[in-house]
Design an enzyme around this catalytic site. Structure first.
Site, PDB file in Angstrom:
ATOM      1  CG  ASN A   9      -1.719   1.260   1.369  1.00 33.74           C
ATOM      2  OD1 ASN A   9      -1.769   2.071   0.434  1.00 33.74           O
ATOM      3  ND2 ASN A   9      -2.352   1.456   2.517  1.00 33.74           N
ATOM      4  CE  LYS A  11      -0.041   3.266   4.765  1.00 32.80           C
ATOM      5  NZ  LYS A  11       0.117   3.337   6.210  1.00 32.80           N
ATOM      6  CG  HIS A  96      -5.690   2.177   5.263  1.00 33.80           C
ATOM      7  ND1 HIS A  96      -5.207   3.085   6.166  1.00 33.80           N
ATOM      8  CD2 HIS A  96      -4.703   1.250   5.096  1.00 33.80           C
ATOM      9  CE1 HIS A  96      -3.975   2.729   6.521  1.00 33.80           C
ATOM     10  NE2 HIS A  96      -3.649   1.613   5.886  1.00 33.80           N
ATOM     11  CD  GLU A  98      -2.645   5.643   6.739  1.00 34.42           C
ATOM     12  OE1 GLU A  98      -2.647   5.675   5.493  1.00 34.42           O
ATOM     13  OE2 GLU A  98      -1.719   5.119   7.401  1.00 34.42           O
ATOM     14  CD  GLU A 165      -3.312  -2.291   7.329  1.00 35.80           C
ATOM     15  OE1 GLU A 165      -2.249  -2.597   6.775  1.00 35.80           O
ATOM     16  OE2 GLU A 165      -3.869  -1.193   7.169  1.00 35.80           O
ATOM     17  N   GLY A 171       2.951   2.222  10.748  1.00 31.55           N
ATOM     18  CA  GLY A 171       3.931   3.291  10.587  1.00 31.55           C
ATOM     19  C   GLY A 171       4.717   3.619  11.843  1.00 31.55           C
ATOM     20  CB  SER A 204       5.531  -2.030  11.802  1.00 31.35           C
ATOM     21  OG  SER A 204       5.217  -0.679  12.095  1.00 31.35           O
TER      22      SER A 204
HETATM   23  P1  13P Z   1       3.262   0.346   7.570  1.00 36.33           P
HETATM   24  O1  13P Z   1       3.714  -0.954   6.948  1.00 36.33           O
HETATM   25  O2  13P Z   1       4.025   1.530   7.095  1.00 36.33           O
HETATM   26  O3  13P Z   1       3.187   0.231   9.061  1.00 36.33           O
HETATM   27  O4  13P Z   1       1.753   0.603   7.049  1.00 36.33           O
HETATM   28  C1  13P Z   1       0.830  -0.428   7.155  1.00 36.33           C
HETATM   29  C2  13P Z   1      -0.394  -0.047   6.419  1.00 36.33           C
HETATM   30  O5  13P Z   1      -1.112   0.866   6.801  1.00 36.33           O
HETATM   31  C3  13P Z   1      -0.698  -0.779   5.176  1.00 36.33           C
HETATM   32  O6  13P Z   1      -1.980  -0.505   4.724  1.00 36.33           O
END
Ligand code: 13P
Length: 241
Positions: A9, A11, A96, A98, A165, A171, A204
């Site tokens: 992903n 982003k 997601h 976010e 997640e 992150g 992560s």
């Molecule tokens: P990270 O791997 O950067 O922690 O992000 C995970 C994520 O949100 C994937 O959709």
């Protein structure tokens, strides 16, 4: 049979030029990737066309990061299922954290988006997960259960991926312990009608922890943020042992 799916992903990262540069390095690192692993790159809308053209014939599939539930209409700034299909998109991330946190998505809109994805021949990757506060309050199971039950009303579970997640692991470098990720994914599986749904872990995921995560019996794949941006690290994750 549950399919193994490793998805990046991206982003809001990578222009078209950066996408092509990534592929130049990444595709050459997949010669040893075992058959039967689905590899997906979920890129920003603006990079999807370039990605699709460059991946023609390659084993990597294209994914988007959201879609609107209507096929067309007066919805400024939104993108629909048919628009994604035209670009060769096969997967789409829905719900997601976010999107839920910063853009006001609710279980109701997540449910609409899931059904729209399926109606247009896309496989949605539904994201669920709890905050640190909810985990500390012992609410992980109840939060996940409510998300799964509300998001999946009238959703076809034969064309679906779920990603667990935990928000506190996204992150932060603070990965969920593999045994705990396995346990929560087992809870999610027990809530589903179809035992063959692929359930990924995300939060992560790195080259250093992917082997242990993927060795867990309930974990069928990974949804990878930061570590999918760099060809070597994402290839190492895709080629987990
Ligand atoms: P990270 O791997 O950067 O922690 O992000 C995970 C994520 O949100 C994937 O959709």
């Amino acid at each position: 049979m549950r399919k193994i799916v490793i998805a990046g992903n991206w982003k809001m990262y990578k222009t078209q030029a950066e996408t092509l540069d990534f592929l130049r390095h990444f595709l050459g690192l997949l010669s040893e990737t075992p058959d039967g692993r689905e590899v997906v790159l979920c890129a920003p809308f603006t990079a999807l066309g370039a990605l699709s053209k460059s991946l023609h014939g390659a084993r990597v599939k294209v994914g988007a990061q959201n879609l609107h539930w209507e096929a067309e209409g007066a919805f400024t700034g939104e993108i629909s299922g048919p628009m994604l299909r035209e670009l060769g998109v096969r997967y789409v991330v829905v719900g997601h954290s976010e999107r839920r946190q910063y853009f006001g998505e609710t279980d109701e809109t997540v449910n609409l988006r899931l059904k729209a994805a399926q109606a247009h021949g896309l496989t949605p990757i539904l994201c669920v997960g709890e905050t640190k506060q909810q985990r500390d309050a012992g609410e992980t199971e109840s939060v996940i259960t409510a998300q799964i039950e509300n998001d999946l009303v009238d959703v076809d579970q034969t064309n679906l991926i779920v990603a667990y997640e935990p928000i506190w692991a996204i992150g932060t470098g603070d990965t969920c312990e593999s045994a705990e990720a396995n346990r929560v994914i087992g809870v999610i599986r027990s809530l589903l009608k179809n035992p063959d749904v692929t359930i990924q872990y995300g939060g992560s995921v790195k080259p250093a922890n992917v082997d242990e995560l993927m060795a867990q019996p309930e974990i069928d794949g990974a949804l990878v943020g930061g570590a999918s941006l760099e060809p070597e690290s994402f290839a190492r994750i895709v080629n987990f042992q």
